[in-house]
Write an enzyme that holds these catalytic residues in place. Sequence first.
Site, PDB file in Angstrom:
ATOM      1  N   ASP A 257     -10.197   3.368   5.733  1.00 58.71           N
ATOM      2  CA  ASP A 257      -8.162   3.487   6.584  1.00 58.71           C
ATOM      3  C   ASP A 257      -9.634   3.488   7.299  1.00 58.71           C
ATOM      4  O   ASP A 257      -9.222   4.944   7.859  1.00 58.71           O
ATOM      5  CB  ASP A 257      -7.357   3.499   5.114  1.00 58.71           C
ATOM      6  CG  ASP A 257      -6.943   4.181   6.630  1.00 58.71           C
ATOM      7  OD1 ASP A 257      -6.970   3.594   8.080  1.00 58.71           O
ATOM      8  OD2 ASP A 257      -5.338   4.774   6.189  1.00 58.71           O
TER       9      ASP A 257
ATOM     10  N   ASP B  87       1.139  -1.302   0.149  1.00 58.74           N
ATOM     11  CA  ASP B  87       0.308   0.131  -0.104  1.00 58.74           C
ATOM     12  C   ASP B  87       0.961   1.270  -0.342  1.00 58.74           C
ATOM     13  O   ASP B  87       2.299   1.686   0.803  1.00 58.74           O
ATOM     14  CB  ASP B  87      -0.785  -0.122   1.651  1.00 58.74           C
ATOM     15  CG  ASP B  87      -0.392   0.015   2.236  1.00 58.74           C
ATOM     16  OD1 ASP B  87       0.169   1.148   3.220  1.00 58.74           O
ATOM     17  OD2 ASP B  87      -0.244  -0.661   3.144  1.00 58.74           O
TER      18      ASP B  87
ATOM     19  N   GLU C 138      -9.130   4.399  11.510  1.00 59.27           N
ATOM     20  CA  GLU C 138      -7.384   3.974  11.894  1.00 59.27           C
ATOM     21  C   GLU C 138      -7.356   5.625  12.899  1.00 59.27           C
ATOM     22  O   GLU C 138      -8.514   6.432  13.433  1.00 59.27           O
ATOM     23  CB  GLU C 138      -6.642   3.928  11.837  1.00 59.27           C
ATOM     24  CG  GLU C 138      -6.115   5.048  10.726  1.00 59.27           C
ATOM     25  CD  GLU C 138      -4.554   4.502  10.228  1.00 59.27           C
ATOM     26  OE1 GLU C 138      -3.397   4.151  10.814  1.00 59.27           O
ATOM     27  OE2 GLU C 138      -4.617   3.836   9.620  1.00 59.27           O
TER      28      GLU C 138
END
Length: 277
Positions: free
Chosen positions: A165, A76, A167
């Site tokens: 994503d 990534d 987080e």
Amino acid sequence: MPMRRPLPVRSPRHPLAAGILLLALSIPLTLLFTLPARAAGTPVRGSAYMGMGVLAHDGRGGTPLSAAATRTEGVDVSGYQGNVAWSTLWNSGVRWAYTKATEGTYYTNPYFAQQYNGSYNVGMIRGAYHFATPNTTSGAAQADYFVDHGGGWSRDGRTLPGVLDIEWNPYGAACYGKSTSGMTGWIADFLNTYRARTGRDAVIYTATSWWTQCTGDYAGFASAHPLWIARYAADPGALPGGWGYYTMWQYTSSGPTVGDHDRFNGALDRVRALANG
């Protein structure tokens, strides 16, 4: 001819004005044009990337075992890595890749085209991810922004569904100031909008410790959304609520060429199956 006397220099009539004048003259010019600095240690908006908080919050617990035949290597990438040497990664065995497309509703990756198209051009199966900032705009707004700036999906057999994503907040409080119910509501808003726009269920990237802290270990997304787990250790460890297995695992931030390396929990035909929906 009579000589003229020089005119006297007049001082300000008001004592306060005189004080202000003296103070201004005593300040270096550079300070007059200096903008306030950001708080020490706070990154620039837009600079977040997948796994940014993993080392700080989860640490590093070991080195993974050698990749098994049933796992497929991936990477990534994001803007801070610039132009990526995709042929080098391909020759090392990397077969799939995700590129950061967007963050919030205020940032697009300036290297997105080179990274997203470059991985495809060497033969990889590729996809895009969105770094969520739930305290800036709604989940629906960020899903729309993501799809409109590279996060869509096409049934070409080599485009993976988009990734949320979610987080640690690199710019402030870990859970973005949201309660656990507020966070799960925001995530649902993003996921529902992404599906409505693309026809695909987005992948969820997260770390178990963050998910437990910020969603209360919510299990309601596991049945429809593949899990991409972040853990820099010898194994993925305990998974978030509801998921009995992971689809992808980000296992290191210090791998060859780009740093962030991942393993797909299956052979290459399973990566293609996810791409095909």
